[in-house]
Each structure stands twice: as C-alpha cells, then as structure tokens.
Scaffold this motif. Structure first.
Motif, PDB file in Angstrom:
ATOM      1  N   GLY A 287      16.917 -16.700  41.343  1.00  0.00           N
ATOM      2  CA  GLY A 287      15.754 -17.395  41.881  1.00  0.00           C
ATOM      3  C   GLY A 287      16.107 -18.291  43.050  1.00  0.00           C
ATOM      4  N   ASN A 288      17.240 -18.979  42.942  1.00  0.00           N
ATOM      5  CA  ASN A 288      17.677 -19.854  44.029  1.00  0.00           C
ATOM      6  C   ASN A 288      18.040 -19.057  45.276  1.00  0.00           C
ATOM      7  OD1 ASN A 288      17.293 -22.042  42.376  1.00  0.00           O
ATOM      8  ND2 ASN A 288      19.463 -22.364  41.936  1.00  0.00           N
ATOM      9  N   ALA A 289      18.635 -17.883  45.087  1.00  0.00           N
ATOM     10  CA  ALA A 289      18.970 -17.043  46.228  1.00  0.00           C
ATOM     11  C   ALA A 289      17.718 -16.512  46.913  1.00  0.00           C
ATOM     12  CB  ALA A 289      19.852 -15.879  45.782  1.00  0.00           C
ATOM     13  N   LEU A 290      16.667 -16.255  46.124  1.00  0.00           N
ATOM     14  CA  LEU A 290      15.411 -15.765  46.683  1.00  0.00           C
ATOM     15  C   LEU A 290      14.708 -16.846  47.497  1.00  0.00           C
ATOM     16  CD1 LEU A 290      13.380 -13.355  46.687  1.00  0.00           C
ATOM     17  CD2 LEU A 290      12.274 -14.456  44.729  1.00  0.00           C
ATOM     18  N   THR A 291      14.770 -18.089  47.017  1.00  0.00           N
ATOM     19  CA  THR A 291      14.096 -19.200  47.709  1.00  0.00           C
ATOM     20  C   THR A 291      15.070 -20.364  47.861  1.00  0.00           C
ATOM     21  OG1 THR A 291      13.235 -20.057  45.610  1.00  0.00           O
ATOM     22  CG2 THR A 291      11.835 -18.507  46.820  1.00  0.00           C
TER      23      THR A 291
ATOM     24  N   ILE B 299       5.926 -24.772  38.056  1.00  0.00           N
ATOM     25  CA  ILE B 299       6.140 -23.753  37.039  1.00  0.00           C
ATOM     26  C   ILE B 299       7.447 -24.062  36.322  1.00  0.00           C
ATOM     27  CG2 ILE B 299       7.262 -22.139  38.657  1.00  0.00           C
ATOM     28  CD1 ILE B 299       5.769 -19.872  37.095  1.00  0.00           C
ATOM     29  N   VAL B 300       7.388 -24.032  34.994  1.00  0.00           N
ATOM     30  CA  VAL B 300       8.535 -24.404  34.153  1.00  0.00           C
ATOM     31  C   VAL B 300       8.880 -23.226  33.254  1.00  0.00           C
ATOM     32  CG1 VAL B 300       9.437 -26.042  32.453  1.00  0.00           C
ATOM     33  CG2 VAL B 300       7.774 -26.817  34.175  1.00  0.00           C
ATOM     34  N   TYR B 301      10.136 -22.830  33.284  1.00  0.00           N
ATOM     35  CA  TYR B 301      10.651 -21.781  32.409  1.00  0.00           C
ATOM     36  C   TYR B 301      11.554 -22.430  31.368  1.00  0.00           C
ATOM     37  CZ  TYR B 301       9.174 -18.543  36.088  1.00  0.00           C
ATOM     38  OH  TYR B 301       8.440 -17.840  37.006  1.00  0.00           O
ATOM     39  N   VAL B 302      11.203 -22.316  30.104  1.00  0.00           N
ATOM     40  CA  VAL B 302      12.065 -22.807  29.030  1.00  0.00           C
ATOM     41  C   VAL B 302      12.755 -21.589  28.428  1.00  0.00           C
ATOM     42  CG1 VAL B 302      12.236 -24.118  26.888  1.00  0.00           C
ATOM     43  CG2 VAL B 302      10.473 -24.704  28.587  1.00  0.00           C
ATOM     44  N   SER B 303      13.987 -21.362  28.841  1.00  0.00           N
ATOM     45  CA  SER B 303      14.720 -20.158  28.443  1.00  0.00           C
ATOM     46  C   SER B 303      13.786 -18.956  28.482  1.00  0.00           C
ATOM     47  CB  SER B 303      15.324 -20.325  27.045  1.00  0.00           C
ATOM     48  OG  SER B 303      16.239 -19.283  26.759  1.00  0.00           O
ATOM     49  N   ALA B 304      13.178 -18.757  29.644  1.00  0.00           N
ATOM     50  CA  ALA B 304      12.145 -17.739  29.812  1.00  0.00           C
ATOM     51  C   ALA B 304      12.561 -16.743  30.882  1.00  0.00           C
ATOM     52  CB  ALA B 304      10.821 -18.397  30.191  1.00  0.00           C
ATOM     53  N   TRP B 305      11.986 -15.547  30.797  1.00  0.00           N
ATOM     54  CA  TRP B 305      12.282 -14.484  31.738  1.00  0.00           C
ATOM     55  C   TRP B 305      11.587 -14.724  33.076  1.00  0.00           C
ATOM     56  CZ3 TRP B 305      15.761 -10.671  31.094  1.00  0.00           C
ATOM     57  CH2 TRP B 305      16.224 -10.419  29.791  1.00  0.00           C
ATOM     58  N   CYS B 306      12.379 -14.679  34.137  1.00  0.00           N
ATOM     59  CA  CYS B 306      11.833 -14.664  35.492  1.00  0.00           C
ATOM     60  C   CYS B 306      12.610 -13.610  36.268  1.00  0.00           C
ATOM     61  CB  CYS B 306      11.939 -16.021  36.166  1.00  0.00           C
ATOM     62  SG  CYS B 306      11.235 -15.992  37.841  1.00  0.00           S
ATOM     63  N   PRO B 307      12.235 -12.344  36.124  1.00  0.00           N
ATOM     64  CA  PRO B 307      12.996 -11.269  36.786  1.00  0.00           C
ATOM     65  C   PRO B 307      12.957 -11.407  38.311  1.00  0.00           C
ATOM     66  CG  PRO B 307      11.501 -10.401  35.110  1.00  0.00           C
ATOM     67  CD  PRO B 307      11.137 -11.831  35.314  1.00  0.00           C
ATOM     68  N   VAL B 308      14.099 -11.212  38.920  1.00  0.00           N
ATOM     69  CA  VAL B 308      14.203 -11.291  40.382  1.00  0.00           C
ATOM     70  C   VAL B 308      14.841 -10.022  40.931  1.00  0.00           C
ATOM     71  CG1 VAL B 308      15.149 -12.567  42.348  1.00  0.00           C
ATOM     72  CG2 VAL B 308      14.341 -13.809  40.337  1.00  0.00           C
ATOM     73  N   ASP B 309      16.094  -9.758  40.558  1.00  0.00           N
ATOM     74  CA  ASP B 309      16.822  -8.617  41.114  1.00  0.00           C
ATOM     75  C   ASP B 309      16.583  -7.321  40.353  1.00  0.00           C
ATOM     76  OD1 ASP B 309      17.813 -10.359  42.962  1.00  0.00           O
ATOM     77  OD2 ASP B 309      19.847 -10.452  42.133  1.00  0.00           O
ATOM     78  N   LEU B 310      16.223  -7.427  39.072  1.00  0.00           N
ATOM     79  CA  LEU B 310      16.025  -6.245  38.224  1.00  0.00           C
ATOM     80  C   LEU B 310      14.686  -6.345  37.507  1.00  0.00           C
ATOM     81  CD1 LEU B 310      19.534  -6.089  36.452  1.00  0.00           C
ATOM     82  CD2 LEU B 310      18.811  -4.781  38.467  1.00  0.00           C
TER      83      LEU B 310
END
Length: 293
Positions: free
Chosen positions: A248-252, A121-132
């Motif tokens: 994201g890194n803290a989650l995984t 999965i690739v995010y190009v300046s994309a939203w990946c909400p984790v904490d909020l």
C-alpha cells in the motif's frame, strides 16, 4: 465537539461474522463518547441462513446440502450495500471506515468507488489487496504458517455445488475446535472461543473480487489510512499484514499507512476491545482536526 463534527465509525465484519461481533467494541466506543454503526453485509446477521440441519442433534448430510441465502451474492453486492450505509453516515459528519479480516476486501472496493464518503479508512488485520488478487496471497511465503487443513475439518458440503462456503462452527470435533482456536484465538479461553463461534454464521460468499477490486491509487489512495497490526494473529500472519502495508505504501508513497500495533490474536481485540477503542478514539480526534471547518 459538535455532532456535525463527530466522526461515525462504520464497522465492517470479516468472513462468517456479522454486526454482532462488534457489540463489545461498540459498547467501549460509546462509553468513550464515540458514535458507531456495525454493518451486516448481504446474507449476514438476521439475513443469514440457519437450517434445521445446523441445530442439535445435527444432520451433517442435510447441512451439506441445504440452500443458503448467500448463494450468488457477490463482492459488488457487498460494496453497494456498504456504500448505501456510508452515504447515510456521511450526512452526519466525518466517516471512519473500519474493517476486519475479509471485510477489508469490501472496504477497499468501496473506497475505490466512493472515496468522497470516507475521511479515514482503518484496516484491523484486514485484507487490502494491492499486487495480487486476495486468494493468490495464500500461495505466498507469508501465508505458509496458516494451517488450512485443520480448518477444513469442519467444512460442510461442496462449495461449488452450494454456491457458497459453509463451515460447521457447532462441531464437537476436538481437532476442528483446536484448529479454530489456534487460528483465531490462541490467547483466549476455550469458553471464549465457543462463545465467539456461536456468534459466527455457517455460510460465507465465494466472491473476493478480481484485480479491478484491488486498491487503486487514484481513489483509495487519496484517503488517509491506518493499519492496525495484530501482533499474534495466526490466520492473517504478521508477515502478510506487513506485506500489505508495504504494498500500500509503495502504491501511494505520498500517503503511507499510519501503522499501529495491538497485542493479541485475530479475535482477541473484539473480546477485549478497550485497547482498540482507545486507538480508534485517537484516530477520531485526528480526523476532526483534519476536516475543514
């Protein structure tokens, strides 16, 4: 590389955009020998609403009141649609899911639901909400430089009454156009900006999900992931991109992001897609190496 081993890039657009946004990138990927499919989420592309009030001469009052096909469309609808495409793409070999901007919310929710369909999965300046939740990040310090007031100059109608968000991208208001340029394409020409705005559609759905749609370690967290930072992005500032990467890194921690950086604004990578296509090509090669033969 056999066609069975050739990855398919599945490209997911951001807010107010559609599959048309990816045409230059797909051309570049094709010339490099890569297979791709650009998604139109529900109510986008040829499913979008373009009322007569949006045409010239514009009827601004009518534009603010016209019903739209995106009324009532939810994030769950987007996810179901994307999963259907991922299932078809997976029949042909590995799948690399690429999202931009708001499309990252849909990509993340799909990865939570069906990680088995995604090889990277690739995010190009994309939203990946984790904490909020996604909307809550707008109150955070990393988003303090985003000029929401200038973008609101082209807002059409009341979102609560329309059941969707509508923006008049065909406005001739110089302040509104300056706001668009500063937010999306400060490093482009005025002509490039107007061309891109004419590929945008006026409506976007309101639902960006809940805490249940944030990245989940047990599912999303199993997928190899890349974040492509856009160094000059003013609408999703670099500080917020870096925060999403850290979260994201803290989650995984055992599966951190592979981080790349491209120069340019929020839209420049789509107008000048060769650097992004090269990065994606490298990721395709890595994906093939990691897939069991």
């Amino acid at each position: 590389m056999s066609r069975q081993m050739q990855p398919t890039f599945v490209l997911v657009h951001g807010a107010f955009a559609n599959s048309f946004s990816f045409a230059p990138l797909q051309a570049e990927l094709g010339l490099l020998g890569h297979r791709s499919v650009a998604v139109d989420l529900p109510g986008h592309g040829f499913g979008a609403t373009y009322s007569h009030a949006y045409q010239a001469p514009q009827d601004l009052e009518g534009l603010g009141a016209a019903p739209g096909s995106l009324q009532g469309v939810t994030l769950a609808d987007n996810v179901r649609h994307l999963i259907g495409i991922l299932e078809r793409a997976k029949e042909n070999g590995p799948v690399i899911l690429v999202s931009h901007s708001r499309g990252g919310i849909t990509a993340t929710a799909a990865a939570n639901a069906r990680p088995d369909l995604i090889d990277r999965i690739v995010y190009v300046s994309a939203w990946c909400p984790v904490d909020l939740d996604a909307n809550d990040y707008y109150a955070e310090p990393e988003m303090a430089t985003v000029d929401a007031a200038s973008l609101a100059l082209a807002l059409a109608g009341n979102p609560a009454e329309l059941g969707l968000l509508r923006v008049n991208f065909r406005t001739a208001d110089r302040d509104a156009l300056a706001g668009f340029k500063a937010a999306f394409l400060a490093d482009g020409t005025d002509e490039e900006l107007l061309t891109f705005l004419n590929t945008f559609q006026p409506d976007e759905n309101l639902d960006v999900g809940t805490s249940a749609d944030r990245a989940q370690a047990a599912t999303w967290g199993r997928i190899p992931k890349t974040f492509v930072r856009l160094a000059d992005d003013a609408s999703l500032p670099l500080a917020l991109q870096d925060r999403l990467i850290r979260e994201g890194n803290a989650l995984t921690p055992d599966n951190p992001y592979d981080v790349r950086t491209l120069e340019g604004s929020h839209l420049k990578w789509l107008i000048d897609p060769a650097p992004a296509a090269r990065v994606l090509g490298e990721l395709a090669a890595r994906t093939v190496e990691s897939v069991p033969s």
